[in-house]
Design a protein around this motif. Structure first.
Motif, PDB file in Angstrom:
ATOM      1  N   PHE A  59      12.346   2.026  -0.403  1.00  0.00           N
ATOM      2  CA  PHE A  59      10.471   0.768  -0.219  1.00  0.00           C
ATOM      3  C   PHE A  59      11.160  -0.102  -0.778  1.00  0.00           C
ATOM      4  O   PHE A  59      10.885  -0.942  -2.411  1.00  0.00           O
ATOM      5  N   LEU A  87       3.550  -1.649  -3.246  1.00  0.00           N
ATOM      6  CA  LEU A  87       5.206  -1.827  -2.754  1.00  0.00           C
ATOM      7  C   LEU A  87       6.280  -2.439  -4.272  1.00  0.00           C
ATOM      8  O   LEU A  87       7.379  -2.285  -4.224  1.00  0.00           O
ATOM      9  N   GLU A  90       8.559   0.610  -6.218  1.00  0.00           N
ATOM     10  CA  GLU A  90       9.975   1.153  -5.536  1.00  0.00           C
ATOM     11  C   GLU A  90      10.604   2.495  -6.134  1.00  0.00           C
ATOM     12  O   GLU A  90      10.805   3.457  -5.569  1.00  0.00           O
TER      13      GLU A  90
END
Length: 456
Positions: A59, A87, A90
């Motif tokens: 990610f 986000l 990660e």
């Protein structure tokens, strides 16, 4: 008129789907296949854990370093639930995906673990395609993960239960369907997009030349050679269209699972060497669920594979059905009357093995006489003209006897395989038998043995 149409559609469906080449499977064999499906699912989740752990889709690297410019609905839903800063976690997201994948590999019967691994991959695919362009490289991996959600749950460990076996096989069929559907859609797209150049003699050659200009900095290994040989490029083009258009039918034809799986894997390897187009995930999925298909026959059968091919195998299926219609019905006893002094006839009779449907196979030496020989002598047939087979009240003489024995023989042993291959066709038997009769005459002359007496 409507009855004729329905009958025609029924015949087409039977020809396409029911090709009479799949072996009958016992409940024990189906249970073993179901267990193998669970084993394949373990390999799938191990491979998924490898992709997560080695950073093949972390990610962060899948994006442009910033928030999505065109977020898809799964990403919008996540942002509404947890905000837009998700986000940034990660490492936590990657660790969660790794734990779910490893857990599903260790305990594939736990639905929560399978669903968590699928959800992690689903969110990754959604975020990867939220920047204005669609990347198809992970779609097959995602769809196979969805198919594996239908495996039996943890409380259904006893795979000998009919419902659990059915669920395992349904999951396998769904996985094979989504894999092969992607190829069929690709073939349809090729026909629709290039319909004006479908029958062009240099369609693929021009595509390769355009690719050569685009890949000037890194020319693929096979591209120059194939581009210089138009016949090779055109053959590859038509073979690709044939395999892709009919790929979905392979699900219903177990004899094609492994051959088509191997061809599709070779297709992707060739595409990489020819046009720098790599679908490595597809190679793994095809290898797992087609090349290692639990429903494929244990032994490779060339005749079964050829008959299973769409369109190409149609005449072979017609020939097979005609042979079945000509095959004698099940009987308790089969008599073979032959010349015991002929080495060729004697070896043929001794090595021949018939199917289990034949209760007893009786060999009768015509020179020894007996009730069956006397019965044959009353026929309008000379025993020196060839052997005679009696099944029930019917007699087969000469090439007809050779053809019937070929239809009744087994597939065990090189001799019986050759016998079926050579003489299962009545036309081949008719033209071959005179040569065998001439060989018998020569052998008897060399041995100095007189012909069989007509009156015994």
């Amino acid at each position: 008129m409507s009855l004729r149409i329905r009958h025609g559609l029924r015949q087409i469906r039977r020809s396409m789907l029911s090709v009479d080449t799949a072996e009958h499977r016992t409940p024990a064999e189906l249970t073993r296949s179901a267990n193998n499906v669970v084993l394949l699912s373990r390999f799938y989740y191990v491979f998924l854990a490898y992709l997560v752990g080695t950073g093949h889709y972390p990610f962060g690297d899948a994006y442009s370093g910033g928030p999505p410019t065109a977020p898809l609905w799964p990403i919008r839903l996540v942002e509404q639930l947890v905000g837009t800063d998700w986000l940034g976690y990660e490492i936590a997201l990657t660790a969660a995906g790794l734990l779910f994948a490893l857990g599903a590999a260790a305990a594939p019967g736990t639905f929560v673990l399978r669903f968590g691994a699928f959800l992690h991959l689903f969110v990754h695919v959604a975020i990867r395609n939220s920047y204005g362009s669609i990347n198809h490289g992970v779609h097959v991996l995602l769809l196979v993960g969805f198919a594996l959600l239908f495996l039996p749950g943890r409380r259904h460990r006893q795979l000998h239960e009919r419902n659990n076996v059915r669920r395992c096989l349904t999951s396998l069929w769904l996985a094979q369907s989504v894999i092969l559907l992607s190829y069929t859609l690709s073939g349809i797209w090729k026909i629709w997009y290039g319909r004006l150049e479908l029958f062009s003699s240099d369609a693929l050659t021009r595509i390769l030349l355009d690719r050569l200009l685009a890949e000037a900095d890194e020319i693929p290994l096979l591209l120059p050679f194939v581009a210089q040989h138009n016949w090779l490029a055109q053959s590859m083009w038509w073979l690709t269209l044939y395999i892709e258009i009919f790929a979905l039918l392979v699900v219903f034809r177990p004899h094609l699972h492994r051959p088509i799986g191997a061809v599709l894997m070779l297709f992707h390897i060739t595409s990489d060497l020819l046009m720098n187009i790599s679908f490595s995930l597809n190679i793994v999925m095809v290898g797992l669920f087609l090349l290692l298909s639990p429903l494929a026959p244990d032994r490779f059968s060339l005749s079964g594979t050829v008959r299973s091919l769409p369109i190409v195998g149609l005449p072979f299926r017609i020939m097979k059905r005609r042979q079945r219609s000509q095959r004698p019905q099940q009987t308790e006893r089969v008599w073979l009357v032959y010349d015991g002094e002929c080495p060729m006839c004697n070896n043929y009779a001794q090595y021949l093995r018939l199917r289990q449907s034949v209760g007893e196979f009786v060999l009768v030496d015509a020179r020894q006489g007996g009730p069956i020989v006397d019965e044959v002598r009353r026929l309008p047939h000379d025993l020196n003209d060839g052997m005679v087979v009696k099944i029930g009240d019917r007699h087969y003489v000469g090439h007809e006897a050779l053809h019937v024995l070929a239809l009744l023989s087994t597939d065990h042993g090189a001799f019986n395989k050759f016998n079926r291959l050579a003489f299962s066709s009545p036309l081949i038997s008719r033209f071959t038998y005179p040569l065998m009769k001439a060989g018998r005459w020569v052998l008897l002359k060399l041995k100095g043995v007189a012909p069989i007496s007509p009156d015994g």
